[in-house]
Design a protein around this motif. Structure first.
Motif, mmCIF file in Angstrom:
data_model
loop_
_atom_site.group_PDB
_atom_site.id
_atom_site.type_symbol
_atom_site.label_atom_id
_atom_site.label_comp_id
_atom_site.label_asym_id
_atom_site.label_seq_id
_atom_site.Cartn_x
_atom_site.Cartn_y
_atom_site.Cartn_z
ATOM 1 N N PRO A 1 0.819 -1.217 0.000
ATOM 2 C CA PRO A 1 0.000 0.000 0.000
ATOM 3 C C PRO A 1 0.857 1.275 0.000
ATOM 4 C CG PRO A 1 -0.645 -1.463 1.793
ATOM 5 C CD PRO A 1 0.600 -2.030 1.180
ATOM 6 N N ILE A 2 0.490 2.215 -0.826
ATOM 7 C CA ILE A 2 1.241 3.462 -0.942
ATOM 8 C C ILE A 2 1.293 4.209 0.386
ATOM 9 C CG2 ILE A 2 1.236 5.754 -2.031
ATOM 10 C CD1 ILE A 2 0.096 4.362 -4.549
ATOM 11 N N GLU A 3 0.163 4.248 1.100
ATOM 12 C CA GLU A 3 0.122 4.963 2.386
ATOM 13 C C GLU A 3 1.082 4.345 3.403
ATOM 14 O OE1 GLU A 3 -1.306 7.908 3.292
ATOM 15 O OE2 GLU A 3 -1.661 8.004 1.129
ATOM 16 N N ALA A 4 1.188 3.017 3.408
ATOM 17 C CA ALA A 4 2.110 2.341 4.323
ATOM 18 C C ALA A 4 3.554 2.668 3.944
ATOM 19 C CB ALA A 4 1.887 0.835 4.302
ATOM 20 N N ALA A 5 3.827 2.738 2.650
ATOM 21 C CA ALA A 5 5.175 3.084 2.187
ATOM 22 C C ALA A 5 5.523 4.514 2.601
ATOM 23 C CB ALA A 5 5.266 2.923 0.675
ATOM 24 N N LYS A 6 4.576 5.423 2.441
ATOM 25 C CA LYS A 6 4.808 6.825 2.827
ATOM 26 C C LYS A 6 5.100 6.957 4.318
ATOM 27 C CE LYS A 6 1.932 9.040 -0.706
ATOM 28 N NZ LYS A 6 0.685 9.801 -0.935
ATOM 29 N N LYS A 7 4.427 6.118 5.118
ATOM 30 C CA LYS A 7 4.603 6.167 6.569
ATOM 31 C C LYS A 7 5.779 5.313 7.038
ATOM 32 C CE LYS A 7 -0.271 7.010 7.460
ATOM 33 N NZ LYS A 7 -1.531 6.461 8.000
ATOM 34 N N GLY A 8 6.378 4.537 6.119
ATOM 35 C CA GLY A 8 7.508 3.687 6.472
ATOM 36 C C GLY A 8 7.115 2.541 7.387
ATOM 37 N N ASN B 1 -6.589 -5.458 3.141
ATOM 38 C CA ASN B 1 -7.211 -5.510 1.810
ATOM 39 C C ASN B 1 -6.241 -5.964 0.733
ATOM 40 O OD1 ASN B 1 -9.672 -4.679 2.852
ATOM 41 N ND2 ASN B 1 -9.295 -2.528 2.411
ATOM 42 N N HIS B 2 -4.993 -5.544 0.839
ATOM 43 C CA HIS B 2 -3.994 -5.938 -0.155
ATOM 44 C C HIS B 2 -3.649 -7.425 -0.035
ATOM 45 C CE1 HIS B 2 -3.694 -1.597 -0.419
ATOM 46 N NE2 HIS B 2 -3.144 -1.777 -1.600
ATOM 47 N N ALA B 3 -3.608 -7.919 1.198
ATOM 48 C CA ALA B 3 -3.343 -9.351 1.402
ATOM 49 C C ALA B 3 -4.488 -10.189 0.838
ATOM 50 C CB ALA B 3 -3.151 -9.637 2.891
ATOM 51 N N ALA B 4 -5.711 -9.782 1.131
ATOM 52 C CA ALA B 4 -6.883 -10.524 0.646
ATOM 53 C C ALA B 4 -6.964 -10.501 -0.879
ATOM 54 C CB ALA B 4 -8.152 -9.942 1.255
ATOM 55 N N ALA B 5 -6.704 -9.348 -1.472
ATOM 56 C CA ALA B 5 -6.750 -9.241 -2.936
ATOM 57 C C ALA B 5 -5.724 -10.165 -3.580
ATOM 58 C CB ALA B 5 -6.498 -7.795 -3.367
ATOM 59 N N SER B 6 -4.573 -10.284 -2.965
ATOM 60 C CA SER B 6 -3.539 -11.178 -3.473
ATOM 61 C C SER B 6 -3.986 -12.634 -3.396
ATOM 62 C CB SER B 6 -2.255 -10.980 -2.665
ATOM 63 O OG SER B 6 -1.332 -11.997 -2.929
#
Length: 152
Positions: free
Chosen positions: A60-67, A100-105
């Protein structure tokens, strides 16, 4: 109305997680799962199904931005066709960030029945997907909570 349907479907799936032979309705067909989602049975899924196709989760982009680093453990249903037939988030760290990203994968994963699984027995299993980046602000916590071998 959508919420009622969603809650009904989720309730049926959660019921399937509770017992070995509970039927779940998916696409109008009852499915009887063999529950292999507990820690001590997790490796038994290899006797029934082998992963044929994996889809790595998108970060997720937001997680990357927050490190942030983290993980999601899901209870996943594998149906007789070797496809994901449902899931439930068992645990996640940080809560809700990667779910959500884990489930989509996992929805894109496919399994092949083993030679022992002639009947193509549907199973419930537990799968953890890790989201680790170097220099994460929460690296020590993520390593500990997610139980991964990750350089801090």
């Amino acid at each position: 109305m959508k919420n009622v349907i969603s809650i009904t479907i989720l309730s049926l799936f959660l019921g399937a997680c509770a017992s070995n032979d509970t039927a779940q309705i998916v696409d109008g067909k009852p499915i009887k799962y063999k529950n292999l989602s507990s820690k001590d049975q997790k490796d038994l899924v290899k006797e029934y199904w082998v992963v044929e196709k994996k889809q790595a989760p998108k970060y997720p982009i937001e997680a990357a931005k927050k490190g942030l680093s983290g993980c999601v453990e899901l209870i996943v249903g594998i149906n007789q066709d070797g496809k994901t037939s449902g899931y439930k988030v068992k645990s996640s760290y940080p809560k809700g960030v990667f779910d959500n990203h884990a489930a989509a994968s996992l929805k894109k994963w496919k399994w092949s029945a083993t030679e022992k699984n002639i009947d193509r027995t549907p199973v419930l299993t537990s799968i953890q997907l890790d989201f680790m980046v170097s220099g994460a602000k929460n690296a020590k916590e993520a390593k500990s909570i997610c139980d991964v071998d990750y350089k801090v």
